[in-house]
Design an enzyme around this catalytic site. Sequence first.
Site, PDB file in Angstrom:
ATOM      1  N   GLN A  61       4.570   0.435   2.308  1.00 44.12           N
ATOM      2  CA  GLN A  61       3.863  -0.457   3.205  1.00 44.12           C
ATOM      3  C   GLN A  61       3.734  -1.812   2.518  1.00 44.12           C
ATOM      4  OE1 GLN A  61       1.783   0.948   6.459  1.00 44.12           O
ATOM      5  NE2 GLN A  61       3.935   1.504   6.225  1.00 44.12           N
TER       6      GLN A  61
ATOM      7  N   SER B  86       2.748   4.257   8.026  1.00 46.27           N
ATOM      8  CA  SER B  86       3.322   5.238   7.103  1.00 46.27           C
ATOM      9  C   SER B  86       4.069   6.397   7.771  1.00 46.27           C
ATOM     10  CB  SER B  86       2.217   5.798   6.201  1.00 46.27           C
ATOM     11  OG  SER B  86       1.866   4.788   5.286  1.00 46.27           O
TER      12      SER B  86
ATOM     13  N   ASN C  89       0.828  -1.199   0.000  1.00 47.06           N
ATOM     14  CA  ASN C  89       0.000   0.000   0.000  1.00 47.06           C
ATOM     15  C   ASN C  89       0.862   1.250   0.000  1.00 47.06           C
ATOM     16  OD1 ASN C  89      -0.302  -1.269   2.875  1.00 47.06           O
ATOM     17  ND2 ASN C  89      -1.059   0.757   3.317  1.00 47.06           N
ATOM     18  N   ASP C  90       0.672   2.172   0.917  1.00 44.78           N
ATOM     19  CA  ASP C  90       1.214   3.530   0.793  1.00 44.78           C
ATOM     20  C   ASP C  90       2.699   3.640   0.433  1.00 44.78           C
ATOM     21  OD1 ASP C  90      -1.161   3.529   2.224  1.00 44.78           O
ATOM     22  OD2 ASP C  90      -0.422   4.805   3.836  1.00 44.78           O
ATOM     23  N   PRO C  91       3.046   4.636  -0.384  1.00 44.10           N
ATOM     24  CA  PRO C  91       4.452   5.030  -0.522  1.00 44.10           C
ATOM     25  C   PRO C  91       4.915   5.674   0.786  1.00 44.10           C
ATOM     26  CG  PRO C  91       3.041   6.626  -1.649  1.00 44.10           C
ATOM     27  CD  PRO C  91       2.147   5.507  -1.178  1.00 44.10           C
TER      28      PRO C  91
END
Length: 534
Positions: free
Chosen positions: A38, A82, A21-23
């Site tokens: 992530q 994150s 998922n997230d950068p």
Amino acid sequence: VTVKQTHRTGFHFQPPKHWINDPNGPMYYNGIYHFFYQYNPKGAVWGNIVWAHSVSRDMINWQALEPAIYPSKPFDIKGCWSGSVTILPGNKPIILYTGIDSEERQLQDYAVPKNLSDPYLREWVKPDNNPLVFPHGVNASAFRDPTTAWWEDDGHWRMLVGSRRKQRGIAYLYRSKDFMKWTKAKHPIHSKEKTGMWECPDFFPVSLSGTNGLDTSYRGPNLKYVFKISLDMTRYDYYTVGSYFRDKDRYVPDNTSVDGWDGLRYDYGNFYASKTFFDAGKNRRILWGWANESDSKDDDVDKGWAGVQAIPRSLWLDPSGKQVLQWPIQELETLRGKNAEISNKVLQSGENVEVGQGITAAQADVEVTFSFPSLDKAEPFDPSWVNAEKLCGQKGSTVKGGVGPFGLLTLASEKLEEYTPVFFRIFKAPNKHVVLMCSDATSSSLKTTGLYKPSFAGFVDVDLADKKLSLRSLIDHSVVESFGAGGKTCITSRVYPTLAVFSNAHLFAFNNGTETVTIDKLNAWSMNKPQMNE
Ligand code: FRU
């Protein structure tokens, strides 16, 4: 796990398998780009989250390293969520991230490279004075995603942490002299009622002129600020352009910018939890965003992977000062292979033409400029049409219009049983025109269950005086990432064709308006595969 190949991307950022998922914490350091994200090392669903780590010299070819941060201490034993990187004076990077402790509380932690002379910064350590910030006086289950910090000449660093109080979305401001002891400011830098949790806030200066980026700590005249949040309630990334009032440490959006989900989005499709960083190597600001799947959990487990990152984008302020512009980083063009070109091709009403024969239409980069002789035939715009996605759902690519719909049919099967149209439709309103841009997944796949097939759309605030509209689409097996009018409106769709795969995918240009449309120029390139974390 066996990883199913059909919908895997050729040139988008992906690990070899499992969930992403997230950068996180993108940075440029001593000539190398670092990218963290992530990642679930154990499967294709969200969980067991670590910071996976890759390095690159061009943000296109990537080498995977060992995870940089993984649960190991009381202050992050239930997850390493994150966060961002700040490069401290003396050229020392530091990661701020959200750790989940054994009581499921969200804490702000830090990590630093073990050995600064390792060019890849492979190992990261979490010093014993963690956590840096406990969730005091805030909602401990909604307190996460610290930003890159910036320095002010009162001698204090600032950083933001996303949160909510009841349904009010909040970006808390923290200050520190030494980066270790942080104090919450009396007032958040910004907040808005009824918007729910603000995930992954981002806050940075943009120059009033030109395309160069600015360091997050840059101060000076002739700049504005961009403030971005990821709204958990709608799963889109919204931003405003505004001013940062340093005396009060408050951000105030301009009156041309709207807060919350009536506002501007970086992307009107699958693009979430994005984050920018200042690339000091090329003096630009780069945006990374997560292009999440539109298939089901079962499909993800079955294919053995889930999630890609959108192509990194350069981001700068539009000359109007009212919005940002985004464009794929120029390095992407190094992957362009075989080319097909069309110029001055007239598309009569109802006409479809196949373009780019001989190129790999399932893995391509397409740039096209359309022109139209007049706007007289534009359909009237009903002012109650405020929701672009709804409008696109009603007036899809096949519903005849006046000027438009015209555009591209991407990932199309030969006989058009499947296609993902990316197109414009122009309306006439009192004293102006309204341009709608759509990326419509409705007919993207013959698979009828488990797929989300939205008619993603956004309006394009563009001057039509020259009677031209441009479009760029990056087509990559299960991703269609499009940039309208030079990056004014961007839409990313995730689609899962069953017929239009590999060499059976085609690309067409179409015009379903009554007005004639000309392809002034079209260039389509086969895209080569970069080195991607193998
Ligand atoms: C956004 C998010 C963040 C959180 C992370 C956990 O997608 O929910 O708020 O830090 O993902 O993986």
